[in-house]
Structure formats: structure tokens, C-alpha cells
Scaffold this motif. Structure first.
Motif, PDB file in Angstrom:
ATOM      1  N   LEU A 127      -0.639   7.133   3.973  1.00  0.00           N
ATOM      2  CA  LEU A 127       0.431   7.312   2.989  1.00  0.00           C
ATOM      3  C   LEU A 127       0.209   6.347   1.838  1.00  0.00           C
ATOM      4  N   ARG A 128       0.226   6.866   0.616  1.00  0.00           N
ATOM      5  CA  ARG A 128       0.184   5.966  -0.529  1.00  0.00           C
ATOM      6  C   ARG A 128       1.606   5.799  -1.065  1.00  0.00           C
ATOM      7  N   GLY A 129       1.861   4.731  -1.789  1.00  0.00           N
ATOM      8  CA  GLY A 129       3.166   4.536  -2.399  1.00  0.00           C
ATOM      9  C   GLY A 129       3.210   3.150  -3.009  1.00  0.00           C
ATOM     10  N   VAL A 183      -5.166  -2.506   0.852  1.00  0.00           N
ATOM     11  CA  VAL A 183      -4.684  -3.105  -0.393  1.00  0.00           C
ATOM     12  C   VAL A 183      -5.381  -2.408  -1.557  1.00  0.00           C
ATOM     13  N   GLN A 184      -4.586  -1.792  -2.427  1.00  0.00           N
ATOM     14  CA  GLN A 184      -5.151  -1.123  -3.594  1.00  0.00           C
ATOM     15  C   GLN A 184      -5.225  -2.095  -4.765  1.00  0.00           C
ATOM     16  N   VAL A 185      -6.372  -2.090  -5.438  1.00  0.00           N
ATOM     17  CA  VAL A 185      -6.487  -2.794  -6.715  1.00  0.00           C
ATOM     18  C   VAL A 185      -6.541  -1.699  -7.768  1.00  0.00           C
ATOM     19  N   LEU A 208     -10.551  -0.041  -4.280  1.00  0.00           N
ATOM     20  CA  LEU A 208     -10.788  -0.607  -5.608  1.00  0.00           C
ATOM     21  C   LEU A 208     -10.962   0.518  -6.619  1.00  0.00           C
ATOM     22  N   LYS A 209     -10.019   0.600  -7.558  1.00  0.00           N
ATOM     23  CA  LYS A 209     -10.081   1.678  -8.543  1.00  0.00           C
ATOM     24  C   LYS A 209     -10.942   1.289  -9.745  1.00  0.00           C
ATOM     25  N   ARG A 210     -11.589   2.275 -10.299  1.00  0.00           N
ATOM     26  CA  ARG A 210     -12.422   2.050 -11.482  1.00  0.00           C
ATOM     27  C   ARG A 210     -11.535   1.823 -12.697  1.00  0.00           C
ATOM     28  N   SER A 273      -5.092  12.867  -9.459  1.00  0.00           N
ATOM     29  CA  SER A 273      -3.735  12.857 -10.013  1.00  0.00           C
ATOM     30  C   SER A 273      -3.686  12.060 -11.306  1.00  0.00           C
ATOM     31  N   HIS A 274      -4.082  10.777 -11.238  1.00  0.00           N
ATOM     32  CA  HIS A 274      -4.035   9.958 -12.451  1.00  0.00           C
ATOM     33  C   HIS A 274      -5.078  10.407 -13.454  1.00  0.00           C
ATOM     34  N   ALA A 275      -6.192  10.971 -12.966  1.00  0.00           N
ATOM     35  CA  ALA A 275      -7.241  11.429 -13.881  1.00  0.00           C
ATOM     36  C   ALA A 275      -6.728  12.549 -14.777  1.00  0.00           C
TER      37      ALA A 275
HETATM   38  C1  PEP Z   1      -1.658   4.211  -8.809  1.00  0.00           C
HETATM   39  O1  PEP Z   1      -2.494   4.676  -8.022  1.00  0.00           O
HETATM   40  O2  PEP Z   1      -0.472   4.067  -8.505  1.00  0.00           O
HETATM   41  C2  PEP Z   1      -2.089   3.821 -10.163  1.00  0.00           C
HETATM   42  C3  PEP Z   1      -1.289   3.128 -10.964  1.00  0.00           C
HETATM   43  O3  PEP Z   1      -3.326   4.241 -10.494  1.00  0.00           O
HETATM   44  P1  PEP Z   1      -4.358   3.647 -11.562  1.00  0.00           P
HETATM   45  O4  PEP Z   1      -4.490   2.190 -11.296  1.00  0.00           O
HETATM   46  O5  PEP Z   1      -5.608   4.419 -11.264  1.00  0.00           O
HETATM   47  O6  PEP Z   1      -3.803   3.957 -12.919  1.00  0.00           O
END
Ligand code: PEP
Ligand code: MN
Length: 340
Positions: A127-129, A183-185, A208-210, A273-275
Motif C-alpha cells: 500500500l502506498r500513501g 521508505v520512499q525518497v 528512490l524516485k528519479r 500516475s505522476h508521469a
Molecule cells: C508521490 O509518490 O507521492 C510523489 C510525490 O511522487 P514524486 O516524488 O514522483 O513527484
């Protein structure tokens, strides 16, 4: 590094470069060509850079030939593709596809619970949130903070779904790590090197997001910041980059998926989604990501996106999620992967 001499370089100038490299303990291999001579400098590239060889007479260019990222590179000692478990859910397995889904942001216990149940029933593995939201404007909703973490913890206990949630500041690190499984960055913090080191020390898997305008080399060097702290459980996330195209919110770089598969051992997750910024594109892009060999996707889902506090236009309707997930699973299956 490769030192390319000018066509007019004399033997004495070539010898001077070799002497300078060898004095630094770098092995020099002279390769005379038809027009110019190149000298391969085999050793620590930083050390070679510091020699300032560009300033020597007879030197035309100094070109890096080894990759700037080290620990994330599949070139180095590191062996097999990285895979790891998040509470029994495989990330990066050769035959598993990881479906991470949930709301953009935690709004209420009911909203979070409803979405969590829906995505769990349709085969999501996590689950993301967001509890802490990295908003472009300081006047936009910033997330529920610690209250959001409490809601996530309750929903995790009820559904058993491991949690992926973003850390935006080192000051929240310990409390966030007590609750979340990954942990999301976020994209905006990919180059927050202090935060990457903090995350590397938490001992939790990292997504780790680009960065919005980061190259893939920069993404992999950012991953090196986490890996060097001894945390090997890092997954990368392609979430769209800025280009001249304005029709979509960002441009999903699907080429990044096979490129990363060639150059790094780390798992690759795609965020359609964000893309895209548009829920109508999320299905096709998710299926394309699965068919291109991604290890998973992370998508936003809401029971009532029109009323969402953040990112309403691209959150999938919860009622549509099961059909969406089945189509994505069918595409992952083309590559022999099943939902984790
Ligand atoms: C998110 O996944 O909630 C988000 C803010 O994405 P991003 O950092 O890719 O904009
Ligand atoms: Mn969002």
C-alpha cells in the motif's frame, strides 16, 4: 579515463603524461593511432581527474570511460540482480511483478482503509500513501504528518499490506521508519544527499524516485549514497521527467527501464500516475511498463478522486482497480512474471 593527445603532440609530451600518471600510481597504457595517440589511465578516476591533465601541453581531452556510479553499477563486483523481501513480498525477483497501489495522500482512516482493501483484494502487494507530502507550493496541503502515520499503521494492522511512504525530512526519519516498510525518497529529494545518507542508515528498503530533471547516471549516483551506508535494499523508480512536451504532466521515460536493466542490478519500478497526470493514461502506461520489463509499478488509487486533497486527476477510481490490475498482470506474464 582516456587521455587523448593532439595530433601534433610530441613523444616528450606523451612521456610527460605517462610519467605524471605513474607518479600517482595509475597504470598508463599508450595506444598510438593513425592521427593521435591515446593513453588509457587505469586506476582511480578521481585521482586522475585531480591531476589536471587537460592543462598539459599536447593533451587534447581527458574522457571518462568507466561509469560514474559504483555500487549501483552492474559492471562492478555486484553480481546477480538485487532482489529482496518486504514482509514476504518479493521486489525484483526474476518471476515476480510488484504492484504497489494506494492513495496519493492519507486523508482519513475510512478513505485509506477502503482503498487498501480494494487494492489488496485485486492483488496489490503493498500500500502506498503519503503522510508527508512534498508540495510545490507551501500553501498546498502538506499531508497529515504523524496523524497520517497512525492511520497507515492501523490500516496495515487490518489488511496486512506492507506500507510505502515518503520521507521528506530527516527530522521525521525515526518515527516514519517505525511504521513503514519501504521508505520512499521522492523525485524532489533525489539530490538531497544528506537525506539519502539518513535513509541509508535506517535499515529499511528504499524506493528512490528519479528527479524531475535528473539523468539516469545521476539517479544511479544518488542510489550510491544509500548503498554506501550499507543498505542494499534499494529499488529505483522512473516517474517521468521534464521535457519540452506539455501534453502530459511529465514524460514517462520508458527507455529508462531496459537501460537501467542493462546498467544496474537494482530493481526498477515505474510510476505512471505522476508521469502522466491523467488517469486515462495510467492503464496503457502501466501495461507498457510491465511489457518493457519493469519489476513493478506504483500507482495512485482513490475511492473518490474528485474530492482528493492531492493529485485527483490521475488517481484511478477504486472501483476500476481490479480490472486494471488484471490487465497489468497479463502484460507482466508476457515476461514470465506473476504478481508478487
Ligand atoms: C508521490 O509518490 O507521492 C510523489 C510525490 O511522487 P514524486 O516524488 O514522483 O513527484
Ligand atoms: Mn501523488
Amino acid at each position: 579515463m582516456m587521455v587523448v593527445m593532439t595530433p601534433e603532440a610530441t613523444q616528450a609530451e606523451i612521456d610527460a603524461v605517462v610519467a605524471k600518471l605513474e607518479a600517482r600510481g595509475v597504470h598508463a597504457k599508450v595506444m598510438p593511432g593513425e592521427l593521435t595517440t591515446a593513453i588509457g589511465a587505469i586506476g582511480d578516476p578521481e585521482g586522475v581527474r585531480e591531476l589536471g591533465l587537460e592543462g598539459l601541453s599536447g593533451v587534447d581531452q581527458v574522457i571518462p570511460i568507466s561509469r560514474p556510479y559504483k555500487l549501483a553499477s552492474s559492471e562492478l563486483s555486484h553480481h546477480e540482480p538485487t532482489e529482496f523481501d518486504v514482509d514476504g513480498r518479493r521486489v525484483g525477483g526474476r518471476d515476480t511483478f510488484c504492484l504497489i497501489a494506494g492513495p496519493c495522500t492519507v486523508e482519513t482512516p475510512e478513505q485509506t482503509r477502503t482503498v487498501a482493501r480494494t487494492v489488496a483484494a485485486a492483488g496489490a502487494s503493498m500500500l502506498r500513501g503519503g503522510a508527508f507530502k512534498p508540495r510545490t507550493s507551501p500553501f498546498s496541503f502538506q499531508g497529515l504528518g504523524y496523524e497520517g502515520l497512525e492511520i497507515l499503521a492501523e490500516v496495515r494492522a487490518e489488511t496486512g499490506l506492507p506500507l510505502v511512504s515518503e520521507l521528506t525530512s530527516a527530522q521525521h526519519a525515526d518515527r516514519l521508519a517505525e511504521v513503514v516498510d519501504v521508505v520512499q525518497v521522492g523525485a524532489r529529494n533525489m539530490q538531497n544527499y544528506g537525506l539519502l545518507e539518513v535513509v541509508g542508515k535506517l535499515g529499511k528498503p528504499v524506493l528512490l524516485k528519479r528527479g524531475l530533471s535528473s539523468t539516469l547516471d545521476e539517479l544511479l549516483m544518488a542510489a550510491d549514497y544509500v548503498l554506501k551506508e550499507g543498505n542494499e535494499h534499494v529499488a529505483l523508480c522512473e516517474r517521468g521527467i521534464r521535457t519540452f512536451e506539455t501534453a502530459t504532466r511529465f514524460t514517462l521515460d520508458l527507455g529508462a527501464v531496459p537501460w537501467l536493466k542493462l546498467h544496474t542490478h537494482l530493481p526498477v519500478i515505474v510510476d505512471p500516475s505522476h508521469a502522466s497526470g491523467d488517469r486515462r493514461l495510467v492503464g496503457p502506461l502501466s501495461r507498457a511498463a510491465a511489457a518493457a520489463g519493469a519489476d513493478g509499478i506504483i500507482v495512485e488509487v482513490h475511492d473518490d478522486p474528485e474530492a482528493a486533497l492531492c493529485d485527483g486527476p490521475h488517481q484511478i477510481y477504486a472501483k476500476d482497480f481490479a480490472a486494471f490490475a488484471a490487465e497489468v498482470a497479463a502484460h507482466a506474464q508476457l515476461l514470465g512474471k506473476r504478481l508478487a
